[in-house]
Design a protein around this motif. Structure first.
Motif, PDB file in Angstrom:
ATOM      1  N   PHE A  89       2.372  -4.621  -6.215  1.00  0.00           N
ATOM      2  CA  PHE A  89       2.405  -3.161  -5.935  1.00  0.00           C
ATOM      3  C   PHE A  89       4.044  -2.866  -5.671  1.00  0.00           C
ATOM      4  O   PHE A  89       4.742  -3.347  -5.144  1.00  0.00           O
ATOM      5  CB  PHE A  89       1.825  -2.851  -5.038  1.00  0.00           C
TER       6      PHE A  89
ATOM      7  N   CYS B  18       0.670  -1.268   0.020  1.00  0.00           N
ATOM      8  CA  CYS B  18      -0.071   0.081   0.064  1.00  0.00           C
ATOM      9  C   CYS B  18       0.914   1.204  -0.012  1.00  0.00           C
ATOM     10  O   CYS B  18       0.215   2.360  -0.073  1.00  0.00           O
ATOM     11  CB  CYS B  18      -0.938  -0.036   0.999  1.00  0.00           C
TER      12      CYS B  18
ATOM     13  N   LEU C 271      -3.404  -0.421  -5.629  1.00  0.00           N
ATOM     14  CA  LEU C 271      -3.076  -0.947  -4.208  1.00  0.00           C
ATOM     15  C   LEU C 271      -3.565  -2.185  -3.654  1.00  0.00           C
ATOM     16  O   LEU C 271      -4.533  -2.889  -4.190  1.00  0.00           O
ATOM     17  CB  LEU C 271      -3.476   0.254  -3.073  1.00  0.00           C
ATOM     18  N   HIS C 272      -2.824  -2.578  -2.603  1.00  0.00           N
ATOM     19  CA  HIS C 272      -3.467  -3.816  -1.794  1.00  0.00           C
ATOM     20  C   HIS C 272      -3.281  -4.967  -2.789  1.00  0.00           C
ATOM     21  O   HIS C 272      -4.051  -6.061  -2.833  1.00  0.00           O
ATOM     22  CB  HIS C 272      -4.719  -3.546  -1.196  1.00  0.00           C
TER      23      HIS C 272
END
Length: 416
Positions: free
Chosen positions: A385, A119, A380-381
């Protein structure tokens, strides 16, 4: 894939000069610091190594960080607050996510099988650390107009967010304004996204248990037909709320799990539903628990079912203060040009930075981490990433400009 690309910056000839530029040696150090955190991600309330690393670097710079009483996270003041105008705080979250790192092509891949900085909290941490080190040097030179607090917060990913514990421990004592950034893989490195007003959504967890006498499906009239009652709650509760809440609030109850019964000819005595409550409006979020309870009460009572609700508060929406949002816009324009700022939409994701804004005004910016020209869709997540690491330097200089402009504004207002 991580890129240390030299993101093109707008010409600076028409922008006012402002100290606080990031030296190249510190830029390289912060990238290395971020990679070390990326290799050693720690979950919420377990960020002991991360906290120790931040603390050691701040102490090396002659600062005096204070670890939070929970044992993870810390605050550190740059400059000495004289009890006058409350300080500006720069906030970073430091925890990782319990998901595997899917990147196989980088040397700084997570060394833990089920943890990853997916994140961007490692980037947030490096940005605030770097800003603190630059501001500390300016303070030694007598160029920091007002003190600034660095806030490294644990457990952002743990409901209702580590911000609540941090606030209880006094991190906002002496703070009058607070700002933060969050990585955005949809925005190019070298740019930020801003929005005055709500920029994220509220998000809660909702769990409902229903109970009744149960019995044979041949004689439902002698039972509490719990499957039917559960189905009506699942369908009718969101429909009722859609008519009782202002449609502009964007409140949505969505179920993710329904469980009832074990045999086709037995009406069960127990059923469960669980889902999420999301809301774009702060006022509606405060009203949501009572409204949801009333709606479920009506439906369950009509079917003769008893019920219990566990409404787990998550986070309210982040509502950016318009004055501070404009300060961030001005700071980025001074550093990188007005064209480096873009408007951003309200996200349905949640962020516990919102808890600070229940106490002091502030704003969150979206920090671009996408390499310009990269057309791949990233989010994100996700285990894959990663960021364009030039964003770290952009974030540092953005925050130093914010602190300097805020301090100068304070001195102007005080007549000094």
């Amino acid at each position: 894939m991580s890129r240390e690309s030299q993101t093109a910056q707008p010409a600076a000839s028409d922008r006012p000069e402002l100290p606080g530029k990031l030296p190249d040696h510190l830029r390289a150090e912060l990238i290395a610091f971020r990679r070390d955190l990326h290799m050693h991600p720690e979950l919420g309330h377990q960020e002991f190594r991360t906290t120790a690393a931040i603390k050691a670097r701040l102490e090396k710079a002659g600062l005096r960080p204070r670890v939070l009483k929970s044992g993870t996270g810390l605050i550190c003041d740059v400059g000495t607050w004289d009890g006058g105008r409350p300080m500006l705080a720069l906030r970073a979250d430091i925890d990782a996510l319990p998901i595997p790192d899917a990147k196989t092509h980088v040397a700084y891949r997570s060394t833990f099988p089920d943890r990853a900085h997916a994140c961007g909290h490692d980037v947030h941490t490096a940005v605030v650390l770097g800003a603190g080190l630059v501001l500390a040097e300016l303070d030694r030179q007598g160029l920091l107009p007002r003190p600034v607090r660095l806030l490294f917060q644990p457990a952002e990913e743990v409901l209702p967010g580590g911000a609540t514990d941090a606030i209880e421990s006094g991190v906002l004592d002496g703070v009058g304004r607070i700002v933060a950034v969050h990585c955005d893989p949809r925005v190019d490195a070298g740019r930020i996204g801003l929005r005055a007003g709500p920029i994220t959504s509220a998000c809660d967890r909702l769990e409902v248990s229903l109970s009744g006498s149960g019995g044979h499906t041949a004689r439902p009239h002698l039972t509490t037909d719990l499957v039917t009652a559960t189905a009506r709650v699942a369908v009718d509760a969101p429909a009722l709320l859609a008519r009782r809440m202002d449609a502009r609030s964007g409140m949505s109850v969505t179920w993710g799990r329904i469980e009832a019964g074990h045999a086709c000819n037995v009406i069960p005595m127990h059923a469960e539903l669980s889902g999420t409550v999301r809301c774009l409006d702060l006022g509606a979020w405060h009203e949501a628990p009572d409204m949801i309870h009333a709606a479920i009460d009506e439906i369950a009572t009509m079917h003769g079912a008893k019920f219990e609700i566990n409404h787990v508060r998550g986070v309210p929406p982040v509502v950016n203060d318009p004055v501070i949002t404009e300060l961030l816009r001005e700071a980025m324009a001074v550093r990188c040009g007005a064209e480096s700022v873009e408007d951003t939409e309200q996200s349905l994701g949640g962020e516990d930075f919102s808890w600070y804004l229940e106490h002091v005004p502030g704003a969150m910016a979206r920090l671009g981490v996408r390499t310009p020209g990269d057309t791949a869709k990233r989010d994100l997540h996700r285990g894959d990433f990663d960021v364009d690491e030039s964003a770290i330097g952009v974030g540092v200089e953005f925050f130093t400009a914010t602190a300097l402009l805020d301090g100068r504004r304070a001195l102007t207002q005080s007549g000094r």
